[in-house]
Design an enzyme around this catalytic site. Structure first.
Site, PDB file in Angstrom:
ATOM      1  N   GLY A 104      48.692   3.973  63.066  1.00  0.00           N
ATOM      2  CA  GLY A 104      47.537   3.596  62.262  1.00  0.00           C
ATOM      3  C   GLY A 104      46.405   3.157  63.171  1.00  0.00           C
ATOM      4  O   GLY A 104      46.606   2.967  64.373  1.00  0.00           O
ATOM      5  N   LYS A 105      45.226   3.042  62.637  1.00  0.00           N
ATOM      6  CA  LYS A 105      44.100   2.504  63.412  1.00  0.00           C
ATOM      7  C   LYS A 105      43.018   2.107  62.436  1.00  0.00           C
ATOM      8  O   LYS A 105      42.904   2.683  61.356  1.00  0.00           O
ATOM      9  CB  LYS A 105      43.555   3.576  64.366  1.00  0.00           C
ATOM     10  CG  LYS A 105      42.750   3.013  65.510  1.00  0.00           C
ATOM     11  CD  LYS A 105      43.647   2.587  66.638  1.00  0.00           C
ATOM     12  CE  LYS A 105      42.900   2.080  67.840  1.00  0.00           C
ATOM     13  NZ  LYS A 105      43.813   1.906  68.980  1.00  0.00           N
TER      14      LYS A 105
END
Ligand code: NAD
Length: 419
Positions: A104-105
């Site tokens: 994720g980011k």
């Protein structure tokens, strides 16, 4: 610098690696897009009482191996394409490192240097509130990245905790990693990414019987990753002869006084005005002859021109995506080894994983224990990637992506597609 759509660049590496490991087309299709793309717009009161609207992102790329995991970036250039690319890289990085997390980011389009501490606190708390139940210690776990700090992680944790009933609050500590020690962070987390990048340098030197005592290095980006990388290089007897950040570049022939520069840049927020060095241009920085180059700033900072200028033996990619696809073949032709980002900067997520385990178990590990565990994993994966590259006749980057895909492929093979 040529413009690149960062997500396409990363997808292209994935496609090359998919051929190496014979990835089934349906798995390649699943991995070619993030599972969830969350965009939030949220208002924040400024110190002068005006209200500003901010845009924030959280991309959840894949979670077949575990909860989504990845940093939060505060930078004026943050956009959906870059965050998608960075989120997918976290999937490959965690898989490559055998860490039970997905990718994720997130980020907010904001220049953190243009805001007071109070404004940054309100931005962080309101962003966390806007993300709501889209993050959580068993679901999606943010961490620091460019422009974010341990303090901001503590604000995120505190805001998230306050969504819960009293009896559940303490179980939420692991919602973010990279926290301060007093608020549940881990020893060794702040230094981990720079340390990991330098473990790769040391392993490369061993592999090539190269003596690091008196060797030289240049570092682009002097924030979290760059500063700690410089310290660990000096510990190995390497002279850091040029560094640069968003304010410019400096050099010193016999080697910069790293402990002083480290403290200076931390207290001033940049290297600008450091007296014991000569100011040089960006071009001169890239033309500086050295043995090691650590890019530790942003993506797409090394293009064809920079690749032609560079006169180094190896590159350990502290930053995510610093070398663009035009630069890579030029560097390869010059015989420069590139230790790819998803390996070289994986020290950060590795110690984030250790922090998460400590939070889950209410434990607190000594620095020596964290360092020893990080060291062991970095060395093991470095050797694995380099051996695979040699064996398959591919670059270390494609080898790293391929090894990451092998784990993901096995998980999809075993679990199948629901229903
Ligand atoms: P940071 O905000 O602490 O530091 C970034 C540095 O880059 C600063 O010194 C800044 O001045 C410099 N910089 C920005 N734009 C520049 C430009 N155009 N030219 C030269 N210098 C420039 O961020 P960080 O956490 O050190 O992250 C740096 C890189 O490492 C990013 O690519 C990030 O995604 C990656 N990374 C960070 C971590 C981590 O644990 N912090 C982990 C893995 C990867």
């Amino acid at each position: 610098m040529a413009h690149y759509e960062f997500f396409k660049v990363v997808q292209n590496y994935l496609e090359q690696a998919a051929k190496v490991v014979d990835l089934p087309p349906h798995v390649a299709a699943i991995l070619s897009q993030p599972k969830n793309e969350i965009i939030v717009h949220f208002p924040v009161r400024m110190d002068d009482n005006t209200v500003k609207l901010f845009t924030g992102y959280r991309i959840q790329h894949n979670n077949i191996l575990g909860p989504y995991k990845g940093g939060i970036r505060y930078h004026q250039s943050v956009n959906l394409d870059d965050v998608k690319a960075l989120a997918s890289m976290m999937t490959w990085k965690c898989s490559l490192m055998d860490i039970p997390f997905g990718g994720g980011k997130g980020g907010v389009q904001v220049d953190p240097r243009a805001h007071s501490k109070d404004e940054l606190m309100r931005i962080t708390r309101r962003f966390t509130h806007a993300l709501g139940g889209n993050i959580g210690p068993e679901y999606d776990i943010p961490a620091p990245d460019v422009g974010t700090t341990a303090q901001m992680m503590v604000w995120m944790m505190d805001t998230f905790m306050n969504r819960m009933g009293d009896s559940e609050k303490n179980a939420q500590r692991g919602v973010v990693t990279g926290k301060t020690l007093a608020s549940g962070g881990s020893q060794g987390r702040e230094q981990a990414t720079g340390q990991g990048a330098v473990v790769c340098v040391r392993e490369w030197a061993k592999e090539n019987s190269f003596d690091l005592k008196g060797a030289t290095a240049i570092i682009q980006g002097y924030g979290n990753v760059g500063t700690f990388a410089s310290k660990f290089l000096v510990d190995l007897g390497v002279k850091v002869i040029a560094v640069g950040d968003h304010t410019g570049y400096i050099t010193k022939e016999g080697g910069l006084d790293v402990p002083r520069l480290f403290d200076y840049s931390r207290s001033k927020g940049s290297i600008a005005g450091f007296e014991d060095a000569k100011v040089i241009t960006r071009e001169q920085f890239f033309q500086t002859k050295a043995d090691i180059f650590i890019p530790a700033a942003m993506e797409n900072t090394v293009g064809a021109q920079e690749a032609q200028w560079l006169d180094v033996k190896m590159i350990s990619e502290g930053a995510n995506g610093p070398t663009n696809p035009e630069a890579e073949p030029i560097l390869a032709k010059k015989g420069i080894t590139i230790v790819p980002d998803i390996l070289a900067n994986a020290g950060g997520v590795t110690v984030s994983y250790f922090e998460w385990i400590q939070n889950k178990r209410s434990e607190f590990w000594e620095l020596e224990e964290v360092e020893a565990r990080l060291e062991k994993r970095m060395v093991r994966q470095y050797r694995k990637v380099m051996a695979y590259a040699k064996n398959k006749g591919v670059s270390p980057r494609i080898a790293a992506y391929s090894l990451a895909l092998v784990n993901l492929k096995t998980a999809y093979d075993e679990r199948g597609i629901f229903p």
